[in-house]
Scaffold this active site. Structure first.
Site, mmCIF file in Angstrom:
data_model
loop_
_atom_site.group_PDB
_atom_site.id
_atom_site.type_symbol
_atom_site.label_atom_id
_atom_site.label_comp_id
_atom_site.label_asym_id
_atom_site.label_seq_id
_atom_site.Cartn_x
_atom_site.Cartn_y
_atom_site.Cartn_z
ATOM 1 N N GLU C 50 34.332 26.388 46.945
ATOM 2 C CA GLU C 50 34.368 27.659 46.212
ATOM 3 C C GLU C 50 34.752 28.818 47.138
ATOM 4 O OE1 GLU C 50 34.265 27.709 43.118
ATOM 5 O OE2 GLU C 50 33.336 25.798 42.617
ATOM 6 N N ASN C 54 38.309 30.917 47.039
ATOM 7 C CA ASN C 54 38.335 32.371 46.862
ATOM 8 C C ASN C 54 39.222 33.046 47.899
ATOM 9 O OD1 ASN C 54 36.748 32.402 44.637
ATOM 10 N ND2 ASN C 54 34.887 33.116 45.656
ATOM 11 N N ARG C 108 40.843 30.517 36.849
ATOM 12 C CA ARG C 108 39.546 30.737 37.495
ATOM 13 C C ARG C 108 38.472 30.910 36.425
ATOM 14 N NH1 ARG C 108 40.074 28.147 40.845
ATOM 15 N NH2 ARG C 108 38.099 28.835 41.645
HETATM 16 N N1 LIG Z 1 37.459 36.225 49.573
HETATM 17 C C1 LIG Z 1 37.679 37.103 48.558
HETATM 18 N N2 LIG Z 1 38.580 38.111 48.709
HETATM 19 C C2 LIG Z 1 38.805 38.990 47.705
HETATM 20 N N3 LIG Z 1 38.179 38.943 46.500
HETATM 21 C C3 LIG Z 1 37.277 37.965 46.291
HETATM 22 C C4 LIG Z 1 36.981 36.996 47.289
HETATM 23 N N4 LIG Z 1 36.039 36.157 46.794
HETATM 24 C C5 LIG Z 1 35.767 36.589 45.539
HETATM 25 N N5 LIG Z 1 36.500 37.664 45.217
HETATM 26 C C6 LIG Z 1 36.432 38.437 43.959
HETATM 27 O O1 LIG Z 1 35.222 38.075 43.282
HETATM 28 C C7 LIG Z 1 35.512 37.562 41.975
HETATM 29 C C8 LIG Z 1 34.489 36.532 41.565
HETATM 30 O O2 LIG Z 1 34.569 35.387 42.392
HETATM 31 P P1 LIG Z 1 34.005 33.978 41.879
HETATM 32 O O3 LIG Z 1 32.627 34.165 41.353
HETATM 33 O O4 LIG Z 1 34.180 32.991 42.974
HETATM 34 O O5 LIG Z 1 34.926 33.600 40.630
HETATM 35 P P2 LIG Z 1 36.470 33.185 40.549
HETATM 36 O O6 LIG Z 1 36.962 32.799 41.909
HETATM 37 O O7 LIG Z 1 36.512 32.051 39.597
HETATM 38 O O8 LIG Z 1 37.202 34.408 40.034
HETATM 39 C C9 LIG Z 1 36.928 37.062 42.073
HETATM 40 O O9 LIG Z 1 37.574 36.995 40.826
HETATM 41 C C10 LIG Z 1 37.561 38.113 43.000
HETATM 42 O O10 LIG Z 1 37.886 39.297 42.298
#
Ligand SMILES: Nc1ncnc2c1ncn2[C@@H]1O[C@H](COP(=O)(O)OP(=O)(O)O)[C@@H](O)[C@H]1O
Ligand SMILES: Nc1ncnc2c1ncn2[C@@H]1O[C@H](COP(=O)(O)OP(=O)(O)O)[C@@H](O)[C@H]1O
Lengths: 101, 148, 148, 101
Positions: C50, C54, C108
């Site tokens: 996960e 991301n 996602r």
């Molecule tokens: N490493 C990262 N860099 C930039 N934005 C991130 C990162 N990790 C998460 N995000 C932001 O947080 C949101 C939620 O992440 P997550 O709960 O993992 O759901 P998903 O990846 O399915 O969208 C993402 O849609 C993104 O906007």
């Protein structure tokens, strides 16, 4: 790395499972030594069938077991050698010194 | 010869013998991208295990030190690996590469370099006494048709 | 709280999606030293997958960038993982951590952080817009008696 | 990641093997879409029994398959869910939206 053994009529069978590398070899050599001293076998089968990996550290384990058996005037046979371990033993030309079945 | 790199990874770890399994496993996870056979993967894991064990046993005989592995995928399905340490170094590399030559005890067989050489397509060893050693290996993975 | 580290590794790789499998596999090979159950190992692989996904999808949406994972074994059988990128960053971390919140497309689910949180004992997210994100997770592996 | 399918009396069975992550998901979604368009099933069984790993990318795959089946006025049932994948689907509370067997 796991070692099990059984003994029948002074024939010792040692079975190895897992990954035999340098990290595992030192303890394993000690365990095999002790096992031979306790059971004084005339013949030992070293069964490698359960090994999922072996590197050149295994060569040293086999050679040491061979020497211990010679000291007991007994013999060592290595059996059930998996393909990857067999490539290592063959590259070392170990078949010239030890019975590989 | 210039060779384009399509993907790479770097692994850094301490010379704990418990990390031998990590090192070969991690490289295998990366090499999986080249869709190797089980035999090719076994060869690569064996070569990594030999090089890493040498760094743990010979480069840092009496202390913990840093080991760095770089793995790259080059053109034509070639995997390049380098295993580097900043340990004792090798005085005479040519002699060290001979089969059965070992400065280790009864626990070493002197077959490490011989196995790396015969399991990989190419082996280069650069070393300087007191400075460290870098072992570089290449292996081409036979391209296979996808089954599906 | 100061915690003694008994072993560590560092992985560095590019944000190719093909490296997702490498990242979780390599961490699993390291975590194996703690003798985890298959279920514990599955939880750790899922959390790593996960966090790395991301970084690949959200941190570097339109270019390849660097991702660094550090894994450490702390006292009392605790595995600490940090996954770091130098990408776009998160404007509102609290909002991003909500279940179902996602700026990604139909591919996602918005459940990444929720899964990391429930599969690990502890999750910390530090992020700065335009600078990058560091996700840190801890999981204690239940000590088991050796079988032999 | 490998996908196989068979169809019988407009019931489509899709079998997945390997690791389902974000890297695999995009191609997989396209393959499932195409497969449904070609076969126009009234019911689809999505068999996860061969998955050795699945992360939240699998949730998106299941939800999309569900929507496609609804568009065809059909149903989707997810079967043979391995333990690790099931933990992921449960954490997402997917059982409220999709038939998980
Ligand atoms: N490493 C990262 N860099 C930039 N934005 C991130 C990162 N990790 C998460 N995000 C932001 O947080 C949101 C939620 O992440 P997550 O709960 O993992 O759901 P998903 O990846 O399915 O969208 C993402 O849609 C993104 O906007
Ligand atoms: N990374 C290293 N640092 C220092 N010396 C090394 C290193 N690698 C190999 N050597 C030297 O080369 C010798 C031969 O290595 P090798 O063929 O792998 O056999 P073995 O490790 O069984 O001794 C070693 O005994 C050691 O003296």
């Amino acid at each position: 790395m796991e070692m099990k053994y059984k003994t029948e009529n002074r024939q010792l069978t040692i079975t190895l499972t897992g990954e035999l590398d340098h990290h595992a070899a030192k303890d394993l050599m000690d365990s095999i030594d002790r096992c031979m001293e306790q059971n004084l076998p005339t013949k030992t089968l070293l069964d490698l069938g359960g090994l999922t990996f072996m590197d050149s550290s295994g060569i040293a384990v086999v050679l040491r077991a061979k020497r211990r058996m010679e000291a007991l005037s007994g013999t060592l046979v290595v059996v059930n050698i998996p393909r990857q371990a067999s490539r290592v033993l063959e590259t070392a030309g170990l078949g010239r010194y030890v019975d590989l079945v | 010869m210039k060779t384009k790199c399509t993907n790479y990874i770097t692994l850094e770890f301490l010379s704990h013998s418990a990390n031998e399994g990590f090192a070969r496993g991690a490289v295998a996870c990366f090499a999986a991208q080249l869709d190797p056979t089980l035999e090719e993967l076994g060869d690569i894991k064996t070569a990594v295990s030999e090089a890493v064990t040498n760094a743990i046993v010979h480069a840092y005989p009496d202390r913990l030190g840093k080991i760095v592995i770089k793995a790259r995928i080059l053109e034509e399905n070639v995997l390049e690996l380098s295993v580097r340490d900043w340990g004792r170094g090798i005085a005479d590399v040519e002699k060290a590469r001979q089969p059965l030559f070992s400065t280790g005890g009864e626990e070493r067989s002197g077959m490490g370099f011989t196995i790396m050489e015969s399991f990989m397509d190419r082996l280069t060893v650069r070393s300087q006494e007191g400075k460290g050693t870098r072992v570089t290996m290449r292996r081409r993975i036979q391209p296979r048709r996808a089954v599906q």
